[in-house]
Design a protein around this motif. Structure first.
Motif, PDB file in Angstrom:
ATOM      1  N   THR A   1     -20.047  13.032 -28.640  1.00 51.66           N
ATOM      2  CA  THR A   1     -21.262  13.419 -27.913  1.00 51.66           C
ATOM      3  C   THR A   1     -21.053  14.804 -27.310  1.00 51.66           C
ATOM      4  O   THR A   1     -20.217  14.985 -26.432  1.00 51.66           O
ATOM      5  CB  THR A   1     -21.585  12.407 -26.803  1.00 51.66           C
ATOM      6  N   SER A   2     -21.812  15.779 -27.793  1.00 49.92           N
ATOM      7  CA  SER A   2     -21.686  17.145 -27.284  1.00 49.92           C
ATOM      8  C   SER A   2     -22.621  17.351 -26.089  1.00 49.92           C
ATOM      9  O   SER A   2     -23.543  16.554 -25.855  1.00 49.92           O
ATOM     10  CB  SER A   2     -22.028  18.152 -28.381  1.00 49.92           C
TER      11      SER A   2
ATOM     12  N   ARG B   1     -22.249   6.715 -29.342  1.00 51.64           N
ATOM     13  CA  ARG B   1     -21.454   7.709 -30.071  1.00 51.64           C
ATOM     14  C   ARG B   1     -20.016   7.848 -29.607  1.00 51.64           C
ATOM     15  O   ARG B   1     -19.184   8.344 -30.356  1.00 51.64           O
ATOM     16  CB  ARG B   1     -22.115   9.082 -29.947  1.00 51.64           C
TER      17      ARG B   1
ATOM     18  N   ASP C   1     -26.043  17.571 -27.404  1.00 52.13           N
ATOM     19  CA  ASP C   1     -26.607  16.235 -27.632  1.00 52.13           C
ATOM     20  C   ASP C   1     -27.160  15.666 -26.328  1.00 52.13           C
ATOM     21  O   ASP C   1     -28.257  15.095 -26.305  1.00 52.13           O
ATOM     22  CB  ASP C   1     -25.547  15.271 -28.165  1.00 52.13           C
TER      23      ASP C   1
ATOM     24  N   GLU D   1     -30.381  17.504 -25.170  1.00 50.98           N
ATOM     25  CA  GLU D   1     -31.526  17.121 -26.007  1.00 50.98           C
ATOM     26  C   GLU D   1     -31.943  15.677 -25.747  1.00 50.98           C
ATOM     27  O   GLU D   1     -33.134  15.380 -25.622  1.00 50.98           O
ATOM     28  CB  GLU D   1     -31.189  17.318 -27.489  1.00 50.98           C
ATOM     29  N   HIS D   2     -30.985  14.778 -25.663  1.00 53.15           N
ATOM     30  CA  HIS D   2     -31.287  13.357 -25.484  1.00 53.15           C
ATOM     31  C   HIS D   2     -31.904  13.079 -24.106  1.00 53.15           C
ATOM     32  O   HIS D   2     -32.820  12.265 -23.982  1.00 53.15           O
ATOM     33  CB  HIS D   2     -30.005  12.532 -25.672  1.00 53.15           C
TER      34      HIS D   2
ATOM     35  N   LEU E   1     -26.377   6.927 -24.891  1.00 55.78           N
ATOM     36  CA  LEU E   1     -25.888   7.879 -25.891  1.00 55.78           C
ATOM     37  C   LEU E   1     -24.366   7.819 -26.011  1.00 55.78           C
ATOM     38  O   LEU E   1     -23.826   7.764 -27.120  1.00 55.78           O
ATOM     39  CB  LEU E   1     -26.355   9.295 -25.553  1.00 55.78           C
TER      40      LEU E   1
END
Length: 193
Positions: free
Chosen positions: A28-29, A23, A32, A35-36, A19
């Protein structure tokens, strides 16, 4: 009684690496990541620390995977120059064929974070030093085996190749047309003759 982790930290780290690589750090929060990775925010913090710590661990993982492969390729017994040539061509080809335009995670980190994050800069520097050292070693072997002319400086050539290879990764993110990258690789390879 301590709770057992309900996820595989190694797989989660690899997923975070992918991830972040896709990104970047800033884009990338934490949401994020949660969830990922499919884990709770508290589990992420408990296992990896902060987002920055997770990023640095992912960068270290990437370096272990990528740098180890390069060192192994360049240190194979036998003629050394074919391995150097193959590596340079592979860098050009990967930059050209990177449909996601991810580039190199280490190079991306250098561009995005190294100027203001000393820990990221240190990890980037370690990776680049490892690449340069592997190239120097291969080129010294090539010179000792008569593959590289005696007047060529393995250290200067290795540094030039390392800088070119990282530049190919940056150019490949913006303009992955094969002509520019393959021409640059060909010119660099001509210095090895």
């Amino acid at each position: 009684m301590a709770r057992t982790k309900e996820f595989d930290p190694d797989a989660a780290l690899q997923s975070a690496l992918e991830l972040f690589w896709e990104r970047g750090y800033e884009a990338t929060s934490l949401t994020d990541l949660v969830e990922h990775l499919g884990i709770a925010r508290a589990s992420l913090y408990a296992t990896f620390g902060s987002k920055r710590e997770l990023y640095l661990k992912a960068l270290e993982r990437y370096g272990e995977q990528s740098d180890t492969r390069i060192v192994e390729e360049l240190s194979q017994p036998g003629p050394a120059l074919p391995a150097v040539r193959t590596l340079l061509r592979r860098f050009a080809d990967e930059a050209t064929c990177d449909d996601l335009r991810r580039g190199c995670f280490v190079t991306n980190t250098a561009v995005e974070l190294a100027a203001h994050d000393p820990a990221a800069a240190r990890r980037v520097g370690e990776s680049w030093q490892g690449l340069e050292t592997a190239l120097v070693s291969a080129l010294m072997r090539a010179r000792a085996q008569g593959e590289l002319p005696a007047g060529r400086d393995p250290v200067a050539l290795a540094r030039m190749l390392m800088v070119l290879m990282q530049g190919m990764r940056v150019v490949g993110k913006a303009d992955p047309g094969p002509g520019r990258l393959r021409d640059a690789a060909a010119q660099a390879l001509s210095l090895l003759d």
